[in-house]
Every structure is written in C-alpha cells, then in structure tokens.
Design a protein around this motif. Structure first.
Motif, PDB file in Angstrom:
ATOM      1  N   PRO A 113     -35.961 121.514  64.322  1.00  0.00           N
ATOM      2  CA  PRO A 113     -34.521 121.372  64.609  1.00  0.00           C
ATOM      3  C   PRO A 113     -33.957 120.162  63.870  1.00  0.00           C
ATOM      4  N   TRP A 114     -32.752 120.302  63.368  1.00  0.00           N
ATOM      5  CA  TRP A 114     -32.138 119.237  62.568  1.00  0.00           C
ATOM      6  C   TRP A 114     -30.978 118.598  63.308  1.00  0.00           C
ATOM      7  N   PRO A 115     -30.743 117.294  63.072  1.00  0.00           N
ATOM      8  CA  PRO A 115     -29.538 116.649  63.607  1.00  0.00           C
ATOM      9  C   PRO A 115     -28.318 117.076  62.810  1.00  0.00           C
ATOM     10  N   GLN A 116     -27.162 116.633  63.264  1.00  0.00           N
ATOM     11  CA  GLN A 116     -25.949 116.928  62.512  1.00  0.00           C
ATOM     12  C   GLN A 116     -25.945 116.158  61.186  1.00  0.00           C
ATOM     13  N   LEU A 117     -25.217 116.720  60.227  1.00  0.00           N
ATOM     14  CA  LEU A 117     -25.105 116.115  58.906  1.00  0.00           C
ATOM     15  C   LEU A 117     -23.766 115.385  58.794  1.00  0.00           C
ATOM     16  N   GLN A 118     -23.722 114.366  57.936  1.00  0.00           N
ATOM     17  CA  GLN A 118     -22.499 113.582  57.768  1.00  0.00           C
ATOM     18  C   GLN A 118     -22.540 112.858  56.431  1.00  0.00           C
ATOM     19  N   ARG A 119     -21.448 112.168  56.099  1.00  0.00           N
ATOM     20  CA  ARG A 119     -21.433 111.321  54.909  1.00  0.00           C
ATOM     21  C   ARG A 119     -22.410 110.166  55.110  1.00  0.00           C
ATOM     22  N   ILE A 120     -23.135 109.839  54.046  1.00  0.00           N
ATOM     23  CA  ILE A 120     -24.072 108.726  54.076  1.00  0.00           C
ATOM     24  C   ILE A 120     -23.842 107.852  52.848  1.00  0.00           C
ATOM     25  N   HIS A 121     -24.621 106.792  52.715  1.00  0.00           N
ATOM     26  CA  HIS A 121     -24.523 105.946  51.526  1.00  0.00           C
ATOM     27  C   HIS A 121     -24.994 106.719  50.304  1.00  0.00           C
ATOM     28  N   GLY A 122     -26.204 107.248  50.369  1.00  0.00           N
ATOM     29  CA  GLY A 122     -26.689 108.141  49.315  1.00  0.00           C
ATOM     30  C   GLY A 122     -27.486 107.472  48.210  1.00  0.00           C
ATOM     31  N   ASP A 123     -27.417 106.154  48.115  1.00  0.00           N
ATOM     32  CA  ASP A 123     -28.193 105.440  47.091  1.00  0.00           C
ATOM     33  C   ASP A 123     -28.594 104.077  47.639  1.00  0.00           C
ATOM     34  N   LEU A 124     -29.022 104.059  48.894  1.00  0.00           N
ATOM     35  CA  LEU A 124     -29.239 102.785  49.566  1.00  0.00           C
ATOM     36  C   LEU A 124     -30.603 102.187  49.216  1.00  0.00           C
ATOM     37  N   HIS A 125     -30.570 100.935  48.810  1.00  0.00           N
ATOM     38  CA  HIS A 125     -31.781 100.151  48.601  1.00  0.00           C
ATOM     39  C   HIS A 125     -31.413  98.698  48.855  1.00  0.00           C
ATOM     40  N   LEU A 126     -32.375  97.803  48.783  1.00  0.00           N
ATOM     41  CA  LEU A 126     -32.125  96.412  49.165  1.00  0.00           C
ATOM     42  C   LEU A 126     -31.131  95.706  48.246  1.00  0.00           C
ATOM     43  N   GLY A 127     -30.914  96.247  47.047  1.00  0.00           N
ATOM     44  CA  GLY A 127     -29.910  95.668  46.173  1.00  0.00           C
ATOM     45  C   GLY A 127     -28.485  96.038  46.565  1.00  0.00           C
ATOM     46  N   GLN A 128     -28.327  96.985  47.509  1.00  0.00           N
ATOM     47  CA  GLN A 128     -27.005  97.443  47.933  1.00  0.00           C
ATOM     48  C   GLN A 128     -26.572  96.840  49.263  1.00  0.00           C
ATOM     49  N   VAL A 129     -27.336  95.888  49.777  1.00  0.00           N
ATOM     50  CA  VAL A 129     -26.960  95.203  51.017  1.00  0.00           C
ATOM     51  C   VAL A 129     -26.927  93.707  50.738  1.00  0.00           C
ATOM     52  N   LEU A 130     -25.971  93.024  51.351  1.00  0.00           N
ATOM     53  CA  LEU A 130     -25.751  91.614  51.095  1.00  0.00           C
ATOM     54  C   LEU A 130     -25.896  90.808  52.385  1.00  0.00           C
ATOM     55  N   ALA A 131     -26.702  89.761  52.323  1.00  0.00           N
ATOM     56  CA  ALA A 131     -26.812  88.828  53.441  1.00  0.00           C
ATOM     57  C   ALA A 131     -25.700  87.793  53.303  1.00  0.00           C
ATOM     58  N   VAL A 132     -24.844  87.687  54.321  1.00  0.00           N
ATOM     59  CA  VAL A 132     -23.687  86.802  54.239  1.00  0.00           C
ATOM     60  C   VAL A 132     -24.020  85.443  54.857  1.00  0.00           C
ATOM     61  N   GLN A 133     -23.186  84.460  54.522  1.00  0.00           N
ATOM     62  CA  GLN A 133     -23.477  83.082  54.898  1.00  0.00           C
ATOM     63  C   GLN A 133     -23.529  82.855  56.408  1.00  0.00           C
ATOM     64  N   ASP A 134     -22.641  83.545  57.155  1.00  0.00           N
ATOM     65  CA  ASP A 134     -22.597  83.310  58.594  1.00  0.00           C
ATOM     66  C   ASP A 134     -23.547  84.216  59.366  1.00  0.00           C
ATOM     67  N   GLY A 135     -24.448  84.879  58.646  1.00  0.00           N
ATOM     68  CA  GLY A 135     -25.426  85.742  59.290  1.00  0.00           C
ATOM     69  C   GLY A 135     -25.022  87.198  59.237  1.00  0.00           C
ATOM     70  N   GLY A 136     -26.012  88.064  59.252  1.00  0.00           N
ATOM     71  CA  GLY A 136     -25.739  89.487  59.242  1.00  0.00           C
ATOM     72  C   GLY A 136     -25.726  90.063  57.843  1.00  0.00           C
ATOM     73  N   TRP A 137     -25.406  91.352  57.761  1.00  0.00           N
ATOM     74  CA  TRP A 137     -25.473  92.100  56.501  1.00  0.00           C
ATOM     75  C   TRP A 137     -24.176  92.837  56.236  1.00  0.00           C
ATOM     76  N   ARG A 138     -23.875  93.045  54.964  1.00  0.00           N
ATOM     77  CA  ARG A 138     -22.773  93.902  54.546  1.00  0.00           C
ATOM     78  C   ARG A 138     -23.342  94.949  53.578  1.00  0.00           C
ATOM     79  N   VAL A 139     -22.927  96.186  53.767  1.00  0.00           N
ATOM     80  CA  VAL A 139     -23.382  97.290  52.916  1.00  0.00           C
ATOM     81  C   VAL A 139     -22.297  97.551  51.870  1.00  0.00           C
ATOM     82  N   VAL A 140     -22.699  97.734  50.612  1.00  0.00           N
ATOM     83  CA  VAL A 140     -21.742  97.909  49.515  1.00  0.00           C
ATOM     84  C   VAL A 140     -22.195  99.054  48.603  1.00  0.00           C
TER      85      VAL A 140
END
Length: 330
Positions: free
Chosen positions: A281-308
């Motif tokens: 059985p499969w879950p529902q499908l939706q829009r995703i990033h599609g090319d996600l790797h560690l170069g596509q996420v940014l660690a910000v100064q005040d903590g946490g991550w941003r996806v780009v």
C-alpha cells in the motif's frame, strides 16, 4: 552595432551554466527583447538531443569595469554580461515588484553551475538574492511555484519569497506560436549560512556527533512536506501512478547499471526490492523537493535549517518535475 550569433555563442559555450558540454553547439538567436538597462538575447542551441534555450542579457558600456564579463567589442562600445551591470540587476528586481529604494549595490555570486545568483545590498548589508535562470522552459519554474507556496504558507524552513518575472518568446511547436516561462525570482538573502554538506564534513572532521543536527534537518523537511501537501494538494497513488513510478525507477536503474558494474551485478536483487515496494500500500503523493541533498539545505546563524533550490532533478524534463511524488524520496 556589429554583432553576430557566433560572437554570442562563443561566449555562452564557455560559461559554467552552459549545459551542452557534451556536443558541439549550434546556436541561433531566437529572439531579442528589451530589458532594464540591457537587451535580452534568447539563444537556442539546436545541436543537443533536446534543443536548449538560453537567457543571455547583455549591456552596452563605453568601457568595461573591473569584474565585468566582456562578451564582445563593437564599434559602439563593449557588450558585457548584464547580470553584473547594476542598472539591469536592480531594474529586474524592480520589475518583480520588489522595493529597490534602499538597494545600494549588487554583486554576482561565484561558483554557480546552472544559474546566476545576484546579491543586493542595503547600506553594505546583503538582504536580497535574485536567481537568474539561464536555461528557459515553457511554464513556471518549479523553484518559483514551490518557494512561493511555502512562503505564502508561512513556512519557517525556506527564505521569504519576494517576487518573480516571466517572459514570452516564439515557439513554433505550440499552437499559439508562443511560449512563456520564468526568467528569475528573488527571495531574502540568508547571511552567514553554511550548506549541510560543509556542516556534516566539519562534524566528521572534528569527530562531533551529527545526530541532533540530522534530527533538526528531518524536522525541517517534515515541515516543508506538510506545508507543500496543504498548499499544493495531495493525490491518491492509484494503479497508474504506481506503475508510472515503477517504470521511472527501472529506467534509472538501467542507466545506473550501464555505467556502474557493481550496480549491474546486483540488478536482480534491486529489482526484487522495487517489485516488493510496488506491491505494498502506498501513501498519498504530493509535490516534493525532487533533488534534495546536503548541498540544498542551509544551516542558519540563529540555529535550524532552511531548504532551498526547488527546481527539481536537473536531468528530468521540466513538466515531469511537477508530478506528485513520494515524500520519502527526498
């Protein structure tokens, strides 16, 4: 002004964002359009398996400044890459509806592969970044669709979306004779960030535990997926969608097996895992990033991550990048 397709094509072929490195280019100027403080040349490369259209804005100056990328010298002056020309960069930002009253300067980031990023400063502080798409496609670029949807939803895991700009150009393959696509978009600039790959390497080099950072990244990604599902919708994974996904998996597997002997040796075992997954059985499908790797996420100064960088997988045709997919793929 004496200027030919060959002048422009020779310069484009040397740029990092030119994608046709595997063939001898065959350029032609498809269209010429006015742009702020510049002229936009749309250059078609017909030599590849699929023709590619490049966005090449040029500015005419009496003499180039330090850092200008000179494309050609003419009887009227010098043609330079307009991305490095303040009148064009700020003008494009204004066309997106962004308030440029406090902008005091702009600069092009180095190291870009497929696009050109322009950073704008206010009183010496970088505040806005504009991504200029170099390869154009019909339809809104997924980076714009997804970033805008997440920003409008108030997601804390992406930079704030500020605006985008479209253009039209001739396309004999369409009934209307015209295509329309995205030239670029702007968002908040995040100062002092490090991409996830650099953060992970630092942790490994210093023998630091990456567990907490990885957990925070998982939380950010879950938040992005939840917002995308709520904003852009989900669909049931019916038999057609499951079968189509299975064909994509096996097409990629065949490509990998042809290039990597170790994958070819495990072809049957991998295919058996695919088949087992397709029968569950499969879950529902939706829009995703599609090319996600560690170069596509940014660690910000005040903590946490941003996806780009939500353009999707570069080798997939643009229409396929918008097809709902499995969130676990990210």
């Amino acid at each position: 002004m004496q200027f030919t397709d060959e002048d422009l094509g020779a310069w484009v072929a040397r740029q990092r964002w030119y994608a046709g490195k595997s063939h001898v280019p065959r350029f032609r100027i498809l269209d010429v359009q006015p742009a702020p403080g510049a002229t936009r040349y749309l250059l078609m490369d017909d030599a590849g398996a699929v023709p590619a259209l490049y966005n090449v804005p040029l500015a005419l100056v009496d003499a180039p400044s330090e850092g200008d990328a000179v494309v050609s010298r003419t009887a009227d002056g010098y043609l330079i890459d307009a991305a490095r020309h303040a009148a064009f960069a700020v003008g494009m930002l204004a066309e997106m509806g962004v308030d440029v009253g406090r902008v005091t300067g702009s600069r092009v980031l180095s190291g870009e592969q497929s696009n050109t990023s322009i950073v704008f400063e206010e009183d010496g502080h970088p505040t806005i970044i504009l991504k200029l798409f170099r390869t154009l496609h019909h339809g809104e670029n997924p980076d714009v669709t997804v970033q805008r949807a997440l920003s409008d939803a108030g997601s804390p895991y992406v930079p704030r979306f500020l605006g985008s700009l479209d253009a039209e150009w001739p396309d004999s393959g369409r009934e209307s004779g015209v295509a329309r696509g995205t030239l670029g978009f702007a968002q908040d600039f995040l100062p002092g960030v490090k991409d996830g790959w650099a953060v992970a390497l630092d942790a490994a080099g210093e023998r630091r535990d990456f567990t907490d950072a990885a957990r925070d990244l998982g939380t950010a990604l879950a938040g992005v997926h939840a917002a995308l599902g709520a904003s852009l919708g989900t669909v049931d994974a019916g038999p057609e969608q499951v079968a189509s996904t299975g064909l994509t998996w096996r097409r990629r597997l065949a490509t990998a097996a042809a290039e990597v002997p170790a994958v070819a040796d495990r072809l049957s075992a991998i295919d058996a895992v695919y088949q087992a997954a397709l029968e569950r059985p499969w879950p529902q499908l939706q829009r995703i990033h599609g090319d996600l790797h560690l170069g596509q996420v940014l660690a910000v100064q005040d903590g946490g991550w941003r996806v780009v960088d939500f353009e999707g997988e570069p080798l997939r045709p643009m229409p396929e990048r918008a097809i709902p997919d499995l969130p676990p793929r990210d």
